[in-house]
Design an enzyme around this catalytic site. Structure first.
Site, mmCIF file in Angstrom:
data_model
loop_
_atom_site.group_PDB
_atom_site.id
_atom_site.type_symbol
_atom_site.label_atom_id
_atom_site.label_comp_id
_atom_site.label_asym_id
_atom_site.label_seq_id
_atom_site.Cartn_x
_atom_site.Cartn_y
_atom_site.Cartn_z
ATOM 1 N N ASP A 13 0.696 -1.060 -0.003
ATOM 2 C CA ASP A 13 0.016 0.090 -0.005
ATOM 3 C C ASP A 13 1.083 1.282 -0.038
ATOM 4 O OD1 ASP A 13 -2.162 1.680 0.111
ATOM 5 O OD2 ASP A 13 -3.216 0.587 1.793
HETATM 6 C C1 BGC Z 1 -4.918 3.314 0.561
HETATM 7 C C2 BGC Z 1 -5.327 2.176 -0.741
HETATM 8 C C3 BGC Z 1 -5.395 2.919 -1.903
HETATM 9 C C4 BGC Z 1 -3.808 3.523 -2.066
HETATM 10 C C5 BGC Z 1 -3.513 4.058 -3.655
HETATM 11 C C6 BGC Z 1 -3.785 4.029 0.178
HETATM 12 O O1 BGC Z 1 -3.799 5.307 1.031
HETATM 13 O O2 BGC Z 1 -4.950 2.478 1.729
HETATM 14 O O3 BGC Z 1 -6.522 1.687 -0.579
HETATM 15 O O4 BGC Z 1 -5.386 1.843 -2.859
HETATM 16 O O5 BGC Z 1 -3.774 4.549 -1.147
HETATM 17 O O6 BGC Z 1 -4.473 5.084 -3.924
#
Ligand code: BGC
Length: 725
Positions: A247
């Site tokens: 993530d």
């Molecule tokens: C979130 C994810 C997301 C990623 C990319 C993160 O902060 O936890 O769910 O896919 O950002 O945008």
């Protein structure tokens, strides 16, 4: 042109391989292009199809191996046409709603060059304080798994564009302690298997092409470094051969978790643990072409495996054959047919929580319409991008169109967070002339979603003041509740006659809400996540385990201030009196939640009848390849056509490991015309009766099971006996 991935791997340098293993957030176009020129593996959507093609052209024509890019975006509940939030979709108890969302998303995003969506979020959630419950399919594993399958399948179908899906966040992110986002989790191995891993297992089984690691630590191990789960369970046990992406900066944050001293060690640990691709700001290869890690610091076998997975994903998406997107076919906005699908979805997601008969509204008469959502267009919900199709009309506009015979009196009454006394007094005064007051209240989209946990999950005070003032004046009140999570509604719910929970329904929200209020659409949604009575009950979920002292009555302190003095003295009841005082409950609350999982009313009524099973007894052996058929008839006993949701629950009466009071193992939403009946059939197999004990596989223990068919208002049960062998 199919590519020989093994040959390609042999030709790639260490640096070229590392570059394939990252997706960096670079809003600056020139920098993005430069990274593509160096051989970057993936980029966030630029955001236009022309820019995607320009980037792909660089990747294909200007790099040594011509490897196309993964182009990723969080298309969570719509690209242009916004569908109801995932939590709202779960309330539909209808996988076709999730499938429609994913299909439209794949078309709108895919034709614009997106080939990878960071969706669906399949975290099971039990704590409404956590803001990300809005992105989830609610508290139930079975319901969430069914919607996961529907969504993954629809995203990845090549006939609708075919974008890779990503199951996130692996795993137990939804168990964040105290509902605070990014917080640690502590989950027993059994509950991990039974609850938190199960939606991922189902998603992997149906072919999800990628999985995202979660920000949380689990039992002391940050998930970006959880070798046992990322490699042991996900890749080895389940045979997942797709890509595990970290993530946003989740890998670098291993330093903040305190399990490594610096970012370099974090990256090495993450790769060794099973992360295949790093998301975030750090560059694995700097602008001088120097790699952050050497093959001495992270095994080249592991890196080869990760690159193989990334290249295979690109091959599965057909990117080597078709790296470019046909710009003439790019969808540029929310088409009428997609909006129609979104409206149909929205109409299916609303849940009628209470109704004293004020709903549906009369076609004539005088209605006072008040509250911040009367004129607000903030219905899209969390996780939409700036290019999303905005909500075009207000609820006031939609209602005026829907019910032209009504004399509408529209006032604000209160804002989201502020209310002035004069505005409330004005609403109260006008309510005297109204037959009914419709209040559109709730949480703006920004109060749920990522980093949007709330310690107090009641309606903002300004809005509650408006309700109480109108109720004090004797108004007949209907509340339309716009929310990203179950709220605590205790202080006002009994003062309003009707309560319609509409979540955040997306681009077509006002029209859908108006259609339901008028009765043109009969609501059929159900609660996918328990509404607690008080924040103190959280975490709360219907499938809680049995306790040694189940309660039969609510707390004795409740509404009985005079009795306090006696009720709190233990001697009067004695330690052996488990009938009332010494049971698992709160002294100051009635039993159970305010609105249970599966609750939801209709403008008509239904009766379940003729429950039948194909056998009352079977054996563990027979269940290896046979199923039990269960059928039930649902009859519409009311005056209108409507949808009923019939749920099948299983209770394992005696097991070596304490079981939930009941578990959902089937559901069906059916349309039933007034006076008509519909026969519904379910099957029960080994998976429905077995459970995770402490071992390595699900166990099926012989014994008695209660099978309950429940539609929220009508309930029938039967017994099924499983004999040994
Ligand atoms: C979130 C994810 C997301 C990623 C990319 C993160 O902060 O936890 O769910 O896919 O950002 O945008």
């Amino acid at each position: 042109m199919s590519v020989d991935i093994e040959r390609l791997l042999e030709c790639m340098t260490w640096e070229q391989k590392l570059l394939q293993l990252q997706i960096v957030w670079r809003p600056d176009g020139a920098e993005r292009a430069e990274l593509a020129r160096r051989g970057l593996g993936a980029a966030f959507w630029p955001p236009s199809v022309t820019e995607v093609n320009a980037l792909q052209r660089i990747a294909v024509e200007e790099t040594e191996h011509g490897i196309p890019l993964l182009i990723a975006l969080d298309v969570v509940h719509g690209q242009f046409t916004i569908f109801p939030t995932p939590l709202a979709q779960a309330a539909s108890f209808d996988p076709s709603v999730a499938a429609d969302d994913a299909r439209v998303s794949a078309i709108e995003a895919g034709t614009n060059g997106v080939n990878w969506t960071f969706s669906p979020m399949v975290d099971v959630v039990r704590d409404p304080r956590w803001g990300r419950v809005v992105e989830s399919f609610g508290e139930d594993v079975y319901l969430a798994s069914e919607l996961t399958v529907a969504k993954v399948d629809a995203y990845q179908r090549s006939d609708s564009g075919g974008v890779a899906s990503c199951l996130k966040h692996f795993v137990a992110y939804g168990a964040a302690e105290a509902g605070r986002d990014y917080n640690s989790t502590e989950v027993s191995p059994r509950r991990l298997r039974e609850t938190y891993l199960e939606t991922f297992r189902t998603g992997v089984e149906c072919g999800a092409m990628s999985v995202m690691a979660a920000f949380n630590s689990l039992n002391g191990h940050p998930m970006h470094a959880h070798r046992d789960l990322l490699t042991g369970v996900l890749k080895e046990e389940w045979g997942f051969d797709g890509v595990v992406v970290g993530d946003a900066d989740g890998v670098a944050q291993l330093v903040d978790h305190g399990v490594v001293a610096d970012e370099k060690a974090a990256i090495a640990l993450a790769f060794e643990s099973g992360i295949d691709m790093v998301m975030g700001g750090t560059l694995l290869v700097d602008s001088q072409g120097v790699a952050l890690l050497s093959p001495e610091e992270v095994s080249s076998r592991r890196i080869d495996d990760a690159v193989r997975r990334v290249l295979t994903l690109k091959q599965r998406l057909g990117l080597f054959e078709r790296p470019y997107t046909d710009e003439s076919a790019a969808v540029s906005g929310a088409a009428a047919e997609h909006r129609d699908l979104s409206r149909r979805a929205a109409e299916r997601c609303a849940v009628l929580l209470t109704n004293d008969g004020a709903l549906p509204l009369n076609a004539t008469g005088r209605v006072l319409l008040a509250g911040p959502f009367v004129r607000s267009r903030d219905h899209l919900g969390a996780w939409v991008q700036h290019f999303a199709e905005p909500v075009r009309e207000t609820l006031a506009d939609a209602l005026a169109r829907e019910l032209p015979g009504v004399e509408w009196d529209v006032v604000d009454g209160a804002g989201f967070f502020t209310a002035d006394d004069d505005a409330i007094a004005d609403a109260v005064e006008r309510s005297a002339a109204a037959d009914v007051v419709v209040l559109a209240l709730g949480e703006p989209s920004g109060l749920s979603g990522e980093a949007a946990s709330r310690a107090d999950i009641t309606l903002p005070e300004a809005q509650r003041r408006l309700i109480h003032a109108l109720a004090d004046a004797g108004a007949r009140i209907v509340v339309v509740l716009v929310t990203g999570r179950p709220l605590v509604v205790e202080d006002w719910v009994d003062r309003v006659g009707s309560l319609l929970c509409v979540w955040h329904l997306g681009t077509e929200a006002p029209a859908a809400i108006a259609a339901i209020l008028s009765g043109r659409v009969n609501p059929g949604g159900r609660v996918p996540m328990t509404f607690p009575r008080a924040i103190g009950q959280v975490p709360i979920h219907y499938d809680h385990e049995r306790t040694g002292r189940p309660p039969r009555i609510g707390g004795s302190l409740l509404n009985a201030p005079d009795a306090l003095a006696t009720d709190v003295v233990a001697e009067f009841t004695g330690p052996n009196n488990t009938d009332d005082r010494y049971t698992s409950k709160y002294l100051d609350l009635p039993l159970g939640p305010r609105f249970d999982f599966g609750h939801g009313l209709s403008y008509t009524s239904f009766e379940l009848e003729d429950l039948a099973v194909s056998a009352e007894a079977t054996t563990t052996n027979r269940l290896a390849d046979e199923v039990i058929l269960v059928s039930v008839t649902v009859r519409n006993t009311g005056e209108r056509d409507g949808d009923d949701v019939v749920m099948l629950f299983v209770t394992d009466e005696v097991a070596t490991v304490t079981q939930p009071v009941r578990r959902l193992r089937g559901f069906r939403r059916v349309q039933v015309a007034t006076g008509a009946s519909v026969l519904i059939e379910f099957t029960i197999g080994r998976d429905d009766l077995s459970f995770w004990a402490d071992g390595e596989a699900r166990t099926l223990e012989p014994g008695d099971f209660t099978i309950t068919l429940d539609d929220g208002t009508s309930r029938l049960s039967t017994r099924l006996t499983v004999e040994p062998a």
